[in-house]
Write a protein that holds these residues in place. Structure first.
Motif, PDB file in Angstrom:
ATOM      1  N   SER A 209       0.689  -1.242   0.039  1.00 20.59           N
ATOM      2  CA  SER A 209      -0.073   0.010  -0.031  1.00 20.59           C
ATOM      3  C   SER A 209       0.852   1.411   0.012  1.00 20.59           C
ATOM      4  O   SER A 209       0.583   2.194  -0.656  1.00 20.59           O
ATOM      5  CB  SER A 209      -1.097  -0.140   1.200  1.00 20.59           C
ATOM      6  OG  SER A 209      -1.860  -1.151   1.139  1.00 20.59           O
ATOM      7  N   ASN A 210       1.825   1.121   0.927  1.00 25.92           N
ATOM      8  CA  ASN A 210       2.818   2.243   0.836  1.00 25.92           C
ATOM      9  C   ASN A 210       3.438   2.646  -0.518  1.00 25.92           C
ATOM     10  O   ASN A 210       3.793   3.778  -1.090  1.00 25.92           O
ATOM     11  CB  ASN A 210       4.078   2.175   1.915  1.00 25.92           C
ATOM     12  CG  ASN A 210       4.948   3.300   1.959  1.00 25.92           C
ATOM     13  OD1 ASN A 210       5.948   3.232   1.479  1.00 25.92           O
ATOM     14  ND2 ASN A 210       4.519   4.297   2.715  1.00 25.92           N
ATOM     15  N   TYR A 212       2.272   1.926  -3.502  1.00 28.69           N
ATOM     16  CA  TYR A 212       1.087   2.608  -4.252  1.00 28.69           C
ATOM     17  C   TYR A 212       0.572   3.953  -3.835  1.00 28.69           C
ATOM     18  O   TYR A 212       0.369   4.730  -4.715  1.00 28.69           O
ATOM     19  CB  TYR A 212      -0.310   1.686  -4.104  1.00 28.69           C
ATOM     20  CG  TYR A 212      -1.392   2.046  -5.201  1.00 28.69           C
ATOM     21  CD1 TYR A 212      -1.172   2.318  -6.721  1.00 28.69           C
ATOM     22  CD2 TYR A 212      -2.670   2.413  -4.734  1.00 28.69           C
ATOM     23  CE1 TYR A 212      -2.039   2.667  -7.447  1.00 28.69           C
ATOM     24  CE2 TYR A 212      -3.716   2.563  -5.471  1.00 28.69           C
ATOM     25  CZ  TYR A 212      -3.288   2.887  -6.885  1.00 28.69           C
ATOM     26  OH  TYR A 212      -4.371   3.351  -7.769  1.00 28.69           O
ATOM     27  N   CYS A 213       0.975   4.382  -2.519  1.00 30.82           N
ATOM     28  CA  CYS A 213       0.769   5.874  -2.189  1.00 30.82           C
ATOM     29  C   CYS A 213       1.865   6.538  -3.027  1.00 30.82           C
ATOM     30  O   CYS A 213       1.662   7.628  -3.216  1.00 30.82           O
ATOM     31  CB  CYS A 213       0.831   5.724  -0.869  1.00 30.82           C
ATOM     32  SG  CYS A 213      -0.714   5.314   0.147  1.00 30.82           S
ATOM     33  N   PHE A 235      -7.217   5.903  -3.584  1.00 28.36           N
ATOM     34  CA  PHE A 235      -7.006   4.950  -2.650  1.00 28.36           C
ATOM     35  C   PHE A 235      -7.093   5.575  -1.217  1.00 28.36           C
ATOM     36  O   PHE A 235      -8.187   6.148  -0.827  1.00 28.36           O
ATOM     37  CB  PHE A 235      -5.584   4.615  -2.950  1.00 28.36           C
ATOM     38  CG  PHE A 235      -5.013   3.291  -2.219  1.00 28.36           C
ATOM     39  CD1 PHE A 235      -5.694   2.353  -1.999  1.00 28.36           C
ATOM     40  CD2 PHE A 235      -3.768   3.525  -1.540  1.00 28.36           C
ATOM     41  CE1 PHE A 235      -5.401   1.098  -1.378  1.00 28.36           C
ATOM     42  CE2 PHE A 235      -3.245   2.287  -0.828  1.00 28.36           C
ATOM     43  CZ  PHE A 235      -4.159   1.122  -0.752  1.00 28.36           C
ATOM     44  N   LEU A 236      -6.003   5.587  -0.086  1.00 29.56           N
ATOM     45  CA  LEU A 236      -6.192   5.935   1.067  1.00 29.56           C
ATOM     46  C   LEU A 236      -6.136   7.330   1.238  1.00 29.56           C
ATOM     47  O   LEU A 236      -6.565   7.836   2.354  1.00 29.56           O
ATOM     48  CB  LEU A 236      -5.187   5.297   2.049  1.00 29.56           C
ATOM     49  CG  LEU A 236      -5.070   3.824   2.016  1.00 29.56           C
ATOM     50  CD1 LEU A 236      -3.908   3.373   2.828  1.00 29.56           C
ATOM     51  CD2 LEU A 236      -6.481   3.198   2.653  1.00 29.56           C
ATOM     52  N   THR A 247       0.750   4.325   6.144  1.00 26.63           N
ATOM     53  CA  THR A 247       1.203   2.844   5.597  1.00 26.63           C
ATOM     54  C   THR A 247       2.636   2.774   6.195  1.00 26.63           C
ATOM     55  O   THR A 247       2.822   1.596   6.513  1.00 26.63           O
ATOM     56  CB  THR A 247       1.233   2.725   4.129  1.00 26.63           C
ATOM     57  OG1 THR A 247       1.751   3.759   3.469  1.00 26.63           O
ATOM     58  CG2 THR A 247      -0.415   2.658   3.665  1.00 26.63           C
TER      59      THR A 247
END
Length: 310
Positions: A209-210, A212-213, A235-236, A247
């Motif tokens: 996830s990190n 992707y961020c 996303f987040l 993340t």
């Protein structure tokens, strides 16, 4: 165009000033200063407009790509600037590489080499599965960070002071040794197999996830870096301003759930305090820039960094 360059102490940096073409940019001025004084390469220079005596306003920083004419008054063909030496600089990619390569090398030293004999341990060392998986997780994390440094991140500033290399390396390298010493210690007592799997599984989800961020943040900036601030979306980022920090924190929480050492939690607490300060500053800046006035979008209501706490 005549350019007079003063230092912050009021001394003229280049006697007689500089004469540049009327279409010259700030970057041209920096190069001209570099030609006159070789040690002041462009990345080492910070040029601002003079501040009137007694004024509490912050000085206007000259932007490299702008024309010098934009900083003159009326039709004047003269401009006065104030020079600050930023000191020796290093690229952010170099800075990040040395930050991350240290932990990537140092942690396995405690796993593979007989380090504990130096501390008086003479018995047979049995390596437990939790220690092995923790090593894989750690190396994956810092390998990912190095790859992101060269292939994902786009930096808003080209360089950083050389002193930051020593400061940041001291932080990352010392914590790497501190954590590695206890996680790989012969007397280390692992958590249950289920807890280890839950911790590392959660951590790996946060690592992906990190990444992707970081890709989302990369796409907010053009390669030239001249797009300015934008509201992160997707996303987040739809619920957290600094989802990349969120993340990052949760992936270390996963590591600590799986390894359960005081050293790991100390590192986590320090990291949370540092990233929270960064996140609060960024959140405040975005809310100030996107205030919903004069056609600007209004920054949406979001958590800052640690939902559901902050």
């Amino acid at each position: 165009m005549k350019v007079t360059v003063f230092t912050r102490s009021g001394r003229e940096l280049i006697n007689g000033g500089l004469v540049l073409d009327g279409s010259a940019t700030v970057a041209d001025l920096q190069e001209a200063i570099h030609q006159k004084i070789k040690k002041y390469y462009p990345a080492r220079q910070r040029l601002t407009l003079p501040v009137p005596p007694g004024s509490k306003e912050k000085p206007v920083v000259l932007q490299q790509k702008k024309s010098l004419k934009e900083y003159t008054s009326g039709n004047s063909d003269t401009v006065t600037v104030v020079f600050k030496d930023l000191g020796p600089q290093v690229s952010y990619r170099t800075l990040f590489f040395f930050e991350y390569v240290g932990p990537l090398i140092l942690y396995p030293v405690f796993y593979y080499l007989p380090v504990y004999e130096l501390f008086g341990y003479k018995g047979e060392r049995v390596i437990r599965p939790a220690q092995t998986y923790a090593l894989y997780y750690w190396c994956f994390h810092y390998s990912k960070r190095i790859m992101e440094t060269f292939f994902v991140h786009r930096f808003s500033h080209a360089t950083s002071p050389v002193s930051n290399v020593f400061r940041n390396c001291a932080y990352y390298w010392s914590f790497a040794c501190y954590i590695a010493y206890y996680v790989n210690h012969p007397f280390y007592t692992p958590v249950s197999d289920l807890q280890m799997k839950i911790g590392l599984g959660f951590g790996l989800i946060m690592q992906v996830s990190n990444l992707y961020c970081h890709i989302i943040l990369k796409n907010l900036r053009s390669p030239s870096g001249n797009q300015g601030y934008q509201i992160p979306r997707g996303f987040l980022f739809n619920i957290v301003t600094c989802a990349n920090y969120t993340t990052e924190i949760y992936q270390w929480l996963g590591f600590n759930i799986a390894t359960q050492t005081v050293a790991g939690y100390v590192f986590l607490i320090v990291a949370i305090s540092i990233m929270t300060n960064w996140a609060l500053a960024k959140h405040s800046r975005l809310r100030r820039l996107f205030d919903g006035k004069e056609g600007r979008p209004k920054y949406p209501r979001r958590w800052v960094i640690l939902p559901p706490f902050l």
